[in-house]
Structure formats: C-alpha cells, structure tokens
Design a protein around this motif. Sequence first.
Motif, mmCIF file in Angstrom:
data_model
loop_
_atom_site.group_PDB
_atom_site.id
_atom_site.type_symbol
_atom_site.label_atom_id
_atom_site.label_comp_id
_atom_site.label_asym_id
_atom_site.label_seq_id
_atom_site.Cartn_x
_atom_site.Cartn_y
_atom_site.Cartn_z
ATOM 1 N N ALA A 117 0.838 -1.206 0.000
ATOM 2 C CA ALA A 117 0.000 0.000 0.000
ATOM 3 C C ALA A 117 0.872 1.255 0.000
ATOM 4 O O ALA A 117 0.591 2.220 -0.726
ATOM 5 C CB ALA A 117 -0.937 -0.010 1.212
ATOM 6 N N PHE A 118 1.932 1.254 0.793
ATOM 7 C CA PHE A 118 2.847 2.395 0.825
ATOM 8 C C PHE A 118 3.521 2.585 -0.523
ATOM 9 O O PHE A 118 3.678 3.715 -1.000
ATOM 10 C CB PHE A 118 3.898 2.219 1.926
ATOM 11 N N ARG A 119 3.929 1.489 -1.161
ATOM 12 C CA ARG A 119 4.593 1.595 -2.469
ATOM 13 C C ARG A 119 3.648 2.146 -3.532
ATOM 14 O O ARG A 119 4.065 2.937 -4.386
ATOM 15 C CB ARG A 119 5.134 0.232 -2.891
ATOM 16 N N THR A 120 2.391 1.737 -3.491
ATOM 17 C CA THR A 120 1.415 2.237 -4.466
ATOM 18 C C THR A 120 1.248 3.747 -4.332
ATOM 19 O O THR A 120 1.281 4.483 -5.328
ATOM 20 C CB THR A 120 0.062 1.522 -4.273
ATOM 21 N N VAL A 121 1.092 4.221 -3.110
ATOM 22 C CA VAL A 121 0.939 5.657 -2.874
ATOM 23 C C VAL A 121 2.241 6.386 -3.221
ATOM 24 O O VAL A 121 2.220 7.446 -3.855
ATOM 25 C CB VAL A 121 0.486 5.936 -1.427
ATOM 26 N N ARG A 122 3.381 5.820 -2.830
ATOM 27 C CA ARG A 122 4.681 6.422 -3.175
ATOM 28 C C ARG A 122 4.814 6.612 -4.681
ATOM 29 O O ARG A 122 5.205 7.674 -5.147
ATOM 30 C CB ARG A 122 5.807 5.521 -2.671
ATOM 31 N N ASP A 123 4.467 5.581 -5.436
ATOM 32 C CA ASP A 123 4.613 5.650 -6.888
ATOM 33 C C ASP A 123 3.686 6.697 -7.495
ATOM 34 O O ASP A 123 4.068 7.402 -8.433
ATOM 35 C CB ASP A 123 4.385 4.278 -7.516
ATOM 36 N N GLN A 124 2.484 6.833 -6.958
ATOM 37 C CA GLN A 124 1.562 7.866 -7.443
ATOM 38 C C GLN A 124 2.093 9.255 -7.116
ATOM 39 O O GLN A 124 2.020 10.170 -7.946
ATOM 40 C CB GLN A 124 0.164 7.674 -6.863
ATOM 41 N N ILE A 125 2.627 9.414 -5.924
ATOM 42 C CA ILE A 125 3.196 10.707 -5.536
ATOM 43 C C ILE A 125 4.364 11.057 -6.448
ATOM 44 O O ILE A 125 4.485 12.195 -6.916
ATOM 45 C CB ILE A 125 3.617 10.711 -4.053
ATOM 46 N N LYS A 126 5.217 10.083 -6.745
ATOM 47 C CA LYS A 126 6.351 10.347 -7.638
ATOM 48 C C LYS A 126 5.853 10.793 -9.015
ATOM 49 O O LYS A 126 6.390 11.749 -9.589
ATOM 50 C CB LYS A 126 7.250 9.126 -7.779
ATOM 51 N N GLN A 127 4.826 10.124 -9.531
ATOM 52 C CA GLN A 127 4.262 10.524 -10.827
ATOM 53 C C GLN A 127 3.734 11.959 -10.764
ATOM 54 O O GLN A 127 3.962 12.760 -11.672
ATOM 55 C CB GLN A 127 3.131 9.582 -11.238
#
Length: 142
Positions: A117-127
């Motif tokens: 879940a943290f990785r999914t949100v991290r990746d969206q934030i990076k985008q």
Amino acid sequence: MKQIYFLCTGNSCRSQMAEGFARQLLGTGWQVASAGIETHGVNPLAVQVMQEVGVDMSAQTSKLIDSNYLNRCNLVVTLCGDARDRCPVTPSRVRRLHWPLPDPAQATGTTAERLAAFRTVRDQIKQNVTALVRELGDAACQ
C-alpha cells in the motif's frame, strides 16, 4: 526563492514522501516543506519505501502547518481531503493543487501487504511530483 508546501492530515506519510521527491526533483530554485493539520510522527514504512527508490527521508520530522511559511508559498499541494478542507486560508496569489490520495498508514494486513500500500501511494506521488516539476519547468520557460 520560490516555496512549495505539501500538506496532509498528520504529516507522517503522503506529504513527507512528496517533500522527499520534490527536494530531489525541483533543485535549488525551490524551498520545499511539508506539514500537517496534526503531527503523527514520520511513519517508518514511508521512510523504508522511499529508501527503496533512493530518497532518504530519515532526517525529516512531522510538523504542524506554519502559517507564515504557508502565506509566503507560491504553491500549496494538499494530499488528502482533510488537509484540503481544514487548511488555513491562503492569499489569492498562492496557487493550490489537490492530489486526493489514500492514506497508506490506514492499510491493514501483513507487513508485506502494508508495504505494498505504501509503495502504491509512493509511486503515485512520484508521478504527480514529476508531472508538476515538468509543468513548473515549462511555465518558467514561457
């Protein structure tokens, strides 16, 4: 110097990750900070998933919104509805964006499931931050 502020409820995950990426991607022309309506401490899982992509957040701390900094910002980005709805009023010259993202700290399950879940949100934030950096760069060239 231009200023950007990333805001969420507890300044523990989303806004901290956005601050980390923005510091890395915006360069020296911007002062980057994050804060929350409350302080919940920096979530260790957020620190861990950011280290996986080469962003060190270990020195960041959870902070309350500083109205003086907020009012001097060029751009304020809220990362949850709570921060958007409860953020203090800013001068009309302050540009505001809203990125509605789920709170990874609310994830349940095994450690592996919570990290996902943290990785999914991290990746969206990076985008989102990458797109914002491109937009800000394009605007500076016009």
